[in-house]
Design an enzyme around this catalytic site. Structure first.
Site, PDB file in Angstrom:
ATOM      1  CB  CYS A 182      -0.945   0.004   1.196  1.00  0.00           C
ATOM      2  SG  CYS A 182      -2.069   1.422   1.214  1.00  0.00           S
ATOM      3  CB  CYS A 185      -0.881   2.471   3.883  1.00  0.00           C
ATOM      4  SG  CYS A 185      -2.469   1.898   3.257  1.00  0.00           S
ATOM      5  CG  ASP A 186       2.893   1.220   4.471  1.00  0.00           C
ATOM      6  OD1 ASP A 186       2.351   1.647   5.494  1.00  0.00           O
ATOM      7  OD2 ASP A 186       2.754   0.052   4.047  1.00  0.00           O
TER       8      ASP A 186
END
Length: 369
Positions: A182, A185-186
């Site tokens: 992701c 997300c990261d």
């Protein structure tokens, strides 16, 4: 840190039976042992299937509305601990309310405790089958049968991962230490900033994630096993025209290796599928963008799904093709797939289930006059 997370996840699964039993009346019907004989059916107005942000948000809203929901959080369903995909991540920095970030496990542990606080009955069992052919609906695990007037399906979707040396999360692996599924997300994590990064995939998701990562990485490689992308033309054009993106055609990753003693990803061994030549690619991050697998097989075709297996909901709602059955979170969201959007649809599903139950109760009461 990862060892600590997995230890906590195992502890969560092991203690769930005690936590669930503490919220329920003393009765043999609520035994939480998977090896126990099949109990008499439990009866509820609402059964929630799932354990991530969508499921627990739905549980909190439903419990506060005094629907007394039963929630099945699964036992290593899809090889993920109760709490969903967030239990496999480390720092979560984009969920509102946590200015310093929060560990994925800790966030879901708080959500679970909040569900319990308002009276949700939680069982650490995996739903194997549902019967939506008549009302009340029937939900089955290996140890229990639940009869429910309504259901919220919040079973999520699991990111597809590739298996090669160094890709795992155990010893010698770099999952969550440079390898992720992701970018949104990261990707903003400090270990990726101003460093070369790589994305594996050839669809719209790969183009979108590679473009997103150019905000943080010094360079982004898109590694694709073919000589053409399957992504839409506009997404391809956007990615390929970006000066920070370079495409590595006809290639696959065969190994990930570390960066000395730091214990994080240092680079990749990349094989050209035409020539067989293996080259070295120095990157600090690798992102899988090869799709997700929604957890809908247990539905056995009883709800309308799209070609990729995601539950189809009526636009602007969480209503499925079956009245009284609602879907929330990533199991019906193939676009955003964020914890905060999942929580939002969990709220929607609980409110819609409450309204549905009120309407059904009104009709039944009127018919009895």
């Amino acid at each position: 840190m990862l060892k600590s997370l997995f230890k906590k996840a195992r502890t969560l699964a092991g203690l769930a039976a005690t936590s669930a039993a503490a919220t329920l009346p003393a009765s043999p019907s609520f035994s939480n042992s998977a090896s126990a004989p099949m109990d008499s059916p439990l009866r509820t107005k609402l059964c929630i299937i799932g354990s991530g942000p969508a499921a627990h948000t739905a549980a909190i809203y439903a419990a506060r509305a005094e629907l007394k929901p039963i929630l099945f959080e699964g036992y290593m369903a899809n090889d993920i601990a109760p709490g969903g995909q967030l239990t496999t991540t480390t720092d979560v920095e984009n969920f509102p309310g946590f200015s310093d970030g929060i560990l994925g496990y800790d966030l879901m542990d708080r959500c679970r405790k909040q569900s319990l606080r308002f009276g949700t009955a939680i069982f650490t069992e995996t739903v194997s089958k549902v019967d939506l052919s008549s009302s009340p609906f029937k939900i089955l695990t290996d140890a229990k049968t639940v009869l429910a007037d309504s259901i919220i399906v919040a079973t999520g979707a699991v990111a597809r991962r590739l298996d090669f040396p160094g890709s795992a999360d155990g010893a010698g692996g770099f999952w969550n230490k440079g390898i992720s599924a992701c970018a949104v997300c990261d990707g903003a994590a400090p270990i990726f900033r101003n460093k070369p990064l790589a994305v594996i995939g050839g669809g719209d998701s790969a183009m979108e994630e590679a473009t997103f990562l150019t905000k943080y990485g010094s360079k982004v490689y898109i590694i694709h096993r073919r000589d053409t992308f399957r992504a839409s033309k506009i997404m391809q054009s956007r990615a390929v025209s970006n000066p920070k993106i370079e495409v590595v055609w006809n290639s696959v990753v065969v190994e990930a290796y570390g960066d000395g003693e730091r214990g994080v990803l240092g680079g990749l061994k990349v094989k050209n599928v035409l020539s067989g030549e293996v080259s070295d690619l120095k990157v600090a991050g690798l992102f899988f963008a090869i799709g997700h697998e929604p957890a809908t097989k247990f539905l056995e075709g009883q709800l309308q799904l799209d070609p990729d297996g995601y539950i189809i909901t009526k636009p602007g709602t969480t209503q499925t093709s079956m009245p009284g059955v609602f879907a929330a979170g990533d199991v019906q969201d193939k676009k955003y797939r964020q914890a905060v959007t999942a929580a939002g649809t969990g709220c929607m599903a609980a409110l819609e289930a409450e309204h549905y139950l009120q309407e059904v109760g009104f009709v039944e009461s009127k018919s009895q006059l």
